[in-house]
Design an enzyme around this catalytic site. Structure first.
Site, PDB file in Angstrom:
ATOM      1  N   HIS A 266      30.476  -5.383  15.909  1.00  0.00           N
ATOM      2  CA  HIS A 266      29.868  -4.228  16.351  1.00  0.00           C
ATOM      3  C   HIS A 266      28.659  -4.515  17.753  1.00  0.00           C
ATOM      4  O   HIS A 266      29.380  -3.037  18.266  1.00  0.00           O
ATOM      5  CB  HIS A 266      28.314  -3.900  15.347  1.00  0.00           C
ATOM      6  CG  HIS A 266      27.332  -2.879  15.269  1.00  0.00           C
ATOM      7  ND1 HIS A 266      27.628  -2.484  14.501  1.00  0.00           N
ATOM      8  CD2 HIS A 266      26.050  -2.697  15.985  1.00  0.00           C
ATOM      9  CE1 HIS A 266      26.844  -1.451  15.092  1.00  0.00           C
ATOM     10  NE2 HIS A 266      26.182  -1.383  15.852  1.00  0.00           N
ATOM     11  N   GLU A 267      28.691  -5.844  18.071  1.00  0.00           N
ATOM     12  CA  GLU A 267      28.028  -5.002  19.321  1.00  0.00           C
ATOM     13  C   GLU A 267      27.980  -4.897  20.489  1.00  0.00           C
ATOM     14  O   GLU A 267      28.115  -5.129  21.440  1.00  0.00           O
ATOM     15  CB  GLU A 267      26.728  -6.624  19.308  1.00  0.00           C
ATOM     16  CG  GLU A 267      25.455  -6.832  18.259  1.00  0.00           C
ATOM     17  CD  GLU A 267      24.887  -5.531  18.667  1.00  0.00           C
ATOM     18  OE1 GLU A 267      25.052  -4.709  19.342  1.00  0.00           O
ATOM     19  OE2 GLU A 267      23.910  -4.934  16.927  1.00  0.00           O
ATOM     20  N   HIS A 270      29.639  -1.895  21.141  1.00  0.00           N
ATOM     21  CA  HIS A 270      28.906  -1.540  22.106  1.00  0.00           C
ATOM     22  C   HIS A 270      28.907  -2.413  24.023  1.00  0.00           C
ATOM     23  O   HIS A 270      28.357  -1.093  24.427  1.00  0.00           O
ATOM     24  CB  HIS A 270      27.283  -1.365  22.296  1.00  0.00           C
ATOM     25  CG  HIS A 270      26.674  -0.996  20.728  1.00  0.00           C
ATOM     26  ND1 HIS A 270      26.850   0.002  20.641  1.00  0.00           N
ATOM     27  CD2 HIS A 270      26.116  -1.562  19.825  1.00  0.00           C
ATOM     28  CE1 HIS A 270      25.702   0.570  19.132  1.00  0.00           C
ATOM     29  NE2 HIS A 270      25.643  -0.163  19.147  1.00  0.00           N
ATOM     30  N   GLU A 297      27.420   4.065  18.998  1.00  0.00           N
ATOM     31  CA  GLU A 297      27.872   3.347  17.864  1.00  0.00           C
ATOM     32  C   GLU A 297      29.226   4.061  17.374  1.00  0.00           C
ATOM     33  O   GLU A 297      29.548   3.260  16.830  1.00  0.00           O
ATOM     34  CB  GLU A 297      26.168   4.281  16.512  1.00  0.00           C
ATOM     35  CG  GLU A 297      24.868   4.380  16.963  1.00  0.00           C
ATOM     36  CD  GLU A 297      24.675   2.259  16.760  1.00  0.00           C
ATOM     37  OE1 GLU A 297      25.852   1.275  16.002  1.00  0.00           O
ATOM     38  OE2 GLU A 297      24.374   1.704  17.355  1.00  0.00           O
TER      39      GLU A 297
END
Ligand code: ZN
Length: 451
Positions: A266-267, A270, A297
């Site tokens: 997820h990170e 980003h 996102e």
């Protein structure tokens, strides 16, 4: 001769450099700062936010935007027109906020985050309550300065910072059918009688190994560690300071290596978006910045879900997992890990929740923060209302505030109107993934090959 565009670009770049210092202090607060540094950090951030505010609201910036816009219009330069349109939007919004309010928000944010971390650790909602009340009050003030749109509400003005143009009413409209679909599918899953073997997901794995695994997956999906780092934190986040320096963070629990992987991908999603933004002359200008948090996102949720939770990914990932974790995964097959990574089951913690129930977590937060901003829900009543909603939506009884309304960092950092962007991002990611599949034949093979 210096043109208005050059002068504006240089002023915006200076502001971006100052903001990157602010972000660095924020990152440090969430990773390495000793608890004793909280007061000084609040003072640093308060002072810096005031300086940034002065720079970004200087009347000269307004003049330069006007001058540059008319020359861009006559030259028909579409990119520059868009850049200046957004710069004007940012400028007009910033000038509506008094410096004192900006400074007060920065201070409240710095101290609120420290108070939240302690309150969460001690399951002590009352210790965080004054900060929550202050945050709601400051956000209401901010919305009033921005101006509540006709026929709209305070929440709309707040949301606009994160997802430009979005409103609470439109969000409600988008969420309603998604909620109906989710509730129906969840019931089907729960009535299916199928139970998935979760022993792979909960097998104890040394934190050091999990850190290595997370890092190697992030590397494999393209996160550039020469222009970034990954550190430990209590609430994973990504901070893009600017060209060449993007930091991601993660957290680990011995019995939850798949959760650590989800937050890592997820990170890193980003991080990839930040690392991919236009650099050079565009740093500090709207063209060099994220379009919206929802779009941000869309990248994190895509890597986390469409890739990291796919059967194709585990075809490749199992090899790396076995290499890093050794015997613990000796008998694991891609199929078994894929299933363990996709167990649908209501749970307390949003960031550890499955792909299906995740949006119910967001809807809960959207409804409650909107009610707090409207004044329909007193902060002191938050835990009770939160817990009732967990019971009715998830069938779960919250026993500790840390598994309830104290779990997320957002309200402590003053961000209200932010949560819906996670679901927007999830929806965008599904659409982008679908379009990408049509545009890139053989994508599944590439994922299976770790390419
Ligand atoms: Zn995210």
């Amino acid at each position: 001769m210096t043109t208005p565009v050059d002068e504006l670009a240089s002023a915006l770049r200076d502001a971006a450099v100052l903001k990157s210092v602010d972000a660095l202090l924020d990152w440090d607060q969430e990773t390495y700062m000793p608890t004793g540094g909280a007061e000084l950090r609040a003072e640093q951030l308060q002072l810096l936010s005031g300086i940034v505010h002065e720079r970004t609201t200087s009347p000269r910036i307004g003049e330069l935007i006007e001058e540059a816009s008319s020359s861009a219009q006559s030259a028909g330069d579409e990119r520059l027109i868009a850049d200046l349109r957004e710069a004007k939007r940012d400028y007009e919004k910033a000038t509506k906020l008094p410096k004192e309010l900006v400074e007060e928000m920065a201070r409240c944010r710095a101290l609120g985050m420290t108070a939240w971390r302690d309150a969460r650790k001690n399951d002590d909602f009352d210790a965080f309550l004054p900060w929550l009340e202050k945050t709601v009050e400051l956000n209401r003030k901010k919305a009033e300065c921005y101006g509540v749109p006709a026929g709209g509400e305070h929440y709309d003005a707040l949301m606009d910072d994160f997802e430009p143009g979005m409103t609470a009413a439109r969000t409600e409209e988008i969420f309603a059918p998604l909620r109906a679909f989710t509730v129906e599918l969840l019931a089907k899953v729960q009535d299916s009688g199928v139970t998935v073997d979760r022993s792979i997901a909960t097998a104890p794995m040394a934190i050091e190994k999990q850190r290595e695994f997370s890092k190697r997956v992030c590397e494999a999906i393209g996160f550039d560690f020469d222009a970034g780092r990954m550190d430990d934190t209590s609430h994973p986040f990504c901070s893009g300071f600017g060209p060449g320096d993007t930091r991601i963070t993660n957290r680990y629990r011995e019995d939850a290596w798949l959760d650590a992987l989800s937050s890592a991908t997820h990170e890193a999603g980003h991080g990839l978006y930040e690392q991919g933004l236009p650099k050079g002359e565009f740093f500090g200008r709207p063209l060099g910045e994220a379009t919206s948090l929802g779009i941000h996102e869309s990248q994190s949720r895509m890597w986390e879900n469409q890739v990291g939770r796919s059967r194709d990914f585990w075809e490749w990932g199992i090899g790396l997992a076995r290499e890093v974790f050794g015997d613990a995964l000796a008998g694991a097959t891609p199929d078994a890990v894929h299933k363990a990574a996709n167990i649908i089951e209501p749970s307390y913690i949003r960031v550890e929740s499955d792909e299906l129930t995740y949006n119910l977590h967001i809807m809960l937060r959207f409804d409650l923060e909107r009610a707090m901003i409207r004044g329909d829900l007193a902060c002191t009543d938050l835990p009770g209302v939160w817990n009732e909603r967990m019971k009715s939506d998830f069938g779960l009884t919250v026993e500790r505030a840390s598994q309830g309304c104290l779990q997320d960092i957002h309200w402590s950092m003053g961000a209200m109107g932010y949560f819906p962007t996670y679901t927007f991002g999830t929806l965008y990611s599904a659409q982008l993934w679908e379009a990408m599949g049509a545009a890139i034949p053989g994508r599944a093979d590439q994922v299976r090959a770790g390419d």
